[in-house]
Scaffold this active site. Structure first.
Site, PDB file in Angstrom:
ATOM      1  N   SER A  55       2.698   2.696  -4.176  1.00  0.00           N
ATOM      2  CA  SER A  55       1.547   1.727  -3.916  1.00  0.00           C
ATOM      3  C   SER A  55       0.289   2.579  -3.474  1.00  0.00           C
ATOM      4  CB  SER A  55       1.776   0.997  -2.522  1.00  0.00           C
ATOM      5  OG  SER A  55       1.828   1.632  -1.497  1.00  0.00           O
ATOM      6  N   HIS A  95      -0.827   3.018   3.660  1.00  0.00           N
ATOM      7  CA  HIS A  95      -2.092   2.346   2.948  1.00  0.00           C
ATOM      8  C   HIS A  95      -3.481   2.607   3.640  1.00  0.00           C
ATOM      9  CE1 HIS A  95       0.531  -1.063   0.907  1.00  0.00           C
ATOM     10  NE2 HIS A  95       0.791   0.180   0.443  1.00  0.00           N
ATOM     11  N   ASP A 129      -3.831  -5.862   2.016  1.00  0.00           N
ATOM     12  CA  ASP A 129      -2.306  -6.256   2.797  1.00  0.00           C
ATOM     13  C   ASP A 129      -2.400  -7.485   3.613  1.00  0.00           C
ATOM     14  OD1 ASP A 129      -1.764  -3.750   1.371  1.00  0.00           O
ATOM     15  OD2 ASP A 129      -1.757  -2.718   3.377  1.00  0.00           O
TER      16      ASP A 129
END
Length: 190
Positions: A55, A95, A129
Site C-alpha cells: 500500500s 500510511h 483510510d
C-alpha cells in the site's frame, strides 16, 4: 544419528546441560532487554516494524524494515508517515498523512485539551483510510494522535522479508528454531 545426540547428552552430564540452558536463557534475556531499552529510547511500543503490504509503494515495499520514534514533542504534519494501530486491528498500518487539524475540547472543570486528528492514505491506494477506520470502529472519522505507534525515521529495504516468510510458513520458523537449539546445544567449546 538421533541416538548419537542422545548419547552425547548423556556424556555431557547434568551440569553441562544446565550451563548450556543458562547460556541460552542469558542470550534470550539480553535480546529482550535490548528491545525494551530501544522501546524506552524511542518512546514507541514498537520501534521497528516490517511493511506487510504494497500500500505504500513506491515509498516502501513489502518486506522493508522501518525505524520509528514517538516522542511527545514530535509534531505530525501533512506528508509525514506514521505507523498507527486502530483499536481492534491486529497489525499496525503504515500510511501517509494527507490531512491534519487540531480539535479543542473544553472539560466541565474549565480545562481544555487539544488533540491532533489526522487522515491517512496509502501512497498506492486509490482512496483515503476513512473506510479502513470505519471497518474497525464505527463512526471513526479521524486518526487520533494516541493511536500512533511512531513516525518513520528511516528504513532498510527488503531486510524484513525474512519475517514475512516466517509468518507465512510457521513450520519453517519452528524448524529453524529447533535446528538452532540443537546447534547451540551440541557445539559447545571443547
Amino acid at each position: 544419528m538421533f541416538m548419537d545426540e542422545i548419547n552425547q547428552l548423556r556424556r555431557m552430564g547434568f551440569r553441562a546441560i544446565l550451563l548450556q540452558a543458562l547460556n541460552l536463557a542469558t542470550i534470550i534475556a539480553g535480546g529482550l532487554m535490548g528491545w525494551k531499552a530501544l522501546c524506552l529510547a524511542t518512546n514507541s511500543e514498537s520501534p521497528i516494524v516490517v511493511v506487510l503490504s504494497e500500500s505504500m509503494e513506491p515509498a516502501f515495499a513489502r518486506g522493508d524494515i522501518l525505524f520509528l520514534t514517538n516522542f511527545a514533542s514530535d509534531s505530525y504534519e501533512i506528508g509525514d508517515i506514521p505507523v498507527y494501530k486502530i483499536p481492534g486491528a491486529n497489525i499496525p498500518i503504515v500510511h501517509r498523512i494527507i490531512h491534519s487539524h487540531t480539535s479543542t475540547v473544553t472539560h466541565p472543570n474549565g480545562t481544555t485539551t487539544e488533540t491532533q486528528l489526522m487522515l491517512t492514505k496509502g501512497d498506492n491506494n486509490p482512496t483515503d483510510d476513512l473506510g479502513l477506520y470505519h471497518s474497525y470502529m464505527r463512526g471513526m472519522k479521524w486518526l487520533k494522535r494516541d493511536m500512533v505507534v511512531g513516525k518513520v525515521r528511516g528504513f532498510l529495504p527488503h531486510v524484513g522479508y525474512v519475517t514475512i516468510v516466517m509468518n507465512d510458513y510457521p513450520q519453517l520458523k519452528y524448524a529453524l528454531l529447533g535446528t538452532l537449539g540443537v546447534f547451540l546445544l551440541f557445539n559447545k567449546e571443547q
